[in-house]
Design a protein around this motif. Structure first.
Motif, mmCIF file in Angstrom:
data_model
loop_
_atom_site.group_PDB
_atom_site.id
_atom_site.type_symbol
_atom_site.label_atom_id
_atom_site.label_comp_id
_atom_site.label_asym_id
_atom_site.label_seq_id
_atom_site.Cartn_x
_atom_site.Cartn_y
_atom_site.Cartn_z
ATOM 1 N N ASP A 1 3.575 -65.854 29.847
ATOM 2 C CA ASP A 1 4.403 -66.899 30.422
ATOM 3 C C ASP A 1 5.558 -67.174 29.466
ATOM 4 O O ASP A 1 5.555 -66.698 28.324
ATOM 5 N N HIS B 1 -0.713 -60.137 33.707
ATOM 6 C CA HIS B 1 0.150 -60.766 34.707
ATOM 7 C C HIS B 1 1.343 -61.364 33.977
ATOM 8 O O HIS B 1 1.182 -61.997 32.928
ATOM 9 N N THR C 1 4.277 -64.038 34.551
ATOM 10 C CA THR C 1 4.690 -65.095 35.464
ATOM 11 C C THR C 1 6.153 -64.909 35.862
ATOM 12 O O THR C 1 6.931 -64.265 35.147
ATOM 13 N N PRO C 2 6.549 -65.477 37.005
ATOM 14 C CA PRO C 2 7.955 -65.370 37.425
ATOM 15 C C PRO C 2 8.945 -65.889 36.375
ATOM 16 O O PRO C 2 10.008 -65.300 36.179
ATOM 17 N N LYS C 3 8.590 -66.953 35.685
ATOM 18 C CA LYS C 3 9.462 -67.501 34.642
ATOM 19 C C LYS C 3 9.633 -66.502 33.495
ATOM 20 O O LYS C 3 10.737 -66.297 32.985
ATOM 21 N N TYR D 1 7.615 -70.378 27.818
ATOM 22 C CA TYR D 1 7.652 -71.829 27.613
ATOM 23 C C TYR D 1 9.053 -72.210 27.162
ATOM 24 O O TYR D 1 9.603 -71.614 26.237
ATOM 25 N N GLU E 1 -2.241 -63.451 30.681
ATOM 26 C CA GLU E 1 -1.022 -63.789 31.408
ATOM 27 C C GLU E 1 0.082 -64.054 30.390
ATOM 28 O O GLU E 1 -0.139 -64.740 29.390
ATOM 29 N N PRO F 1 -5.881 -67.261 32.043
ATOM 30 C CA PRO F 1 -6.018 -68.154 33.195
ATOM 31 C C PRO F 1 -7.465 -68.585 33.414
ATOM 32 O O PRO F 1 -8.388 -67.810 33.166
ATOM 33 N N GLN G 1 9.138 -63.210 33.751
ATOM 34 C CA GLN G 1 9.858 -62.060 34.301
ATOM 35 C C GLN G 1 11.365 -62.288 34.261
ATOM 36 O O GLN G 1 12.129 -61.398 33.864
#
Length: 98
Positions: free
Chosen positions: A80, A6, A8-10, A82, A78, A95, A12
């Motif tokens: 992400d 996955h 995350t939108p951030k 930061y 996932e 997750p 992406q």
């Protein structure tokens, strides 16, 4: 098959920004992989062309390539992004079950 990782939108948003503004060649996608050692693996991201043993996915408009042999290490992870005062970069997280 569902997406193995996955994003995350951030993350992406940051990946799409890099692809649009950092001279990533046409036909390249996001390579999600691992570097292995005797005591575990390190997760890696980069931009690359699709290779023969890759599984290819489209995750919200981002072409993603994963080597078949590395899939078991990445399932359920996932990605992400930061962006804090102490550091900035992509991170892999597992997750918590809901």
């Amino acid at each position: 098959m569902n997406e193995p990782v996955h994003i995350t939108p951030k993350a992406q948003k940051e990946i799409k920004h890099i692809m649009a503004n950092k001279n990533i060649p046409e036909g390249y996608g996001l390579r999600v992989g691992v570097k292995g050692g005797g005591c575990g693996v390190t997760f890696v991201l980069g931009f690359d062309k699709k290779k023969e043993n890759d599984q290819a996915y489209d995750i919200d408009g981002i072409p993603v390539f994963i080597q078949k042999r590395e899939m078991m290490f990445l399932l359920g992870k996932e990605v992400d992004f930061y962006d804090g005062s102490d550091a900035r970069g992509f991170v892999f997280i597992t997750p918590s079950p809901v």
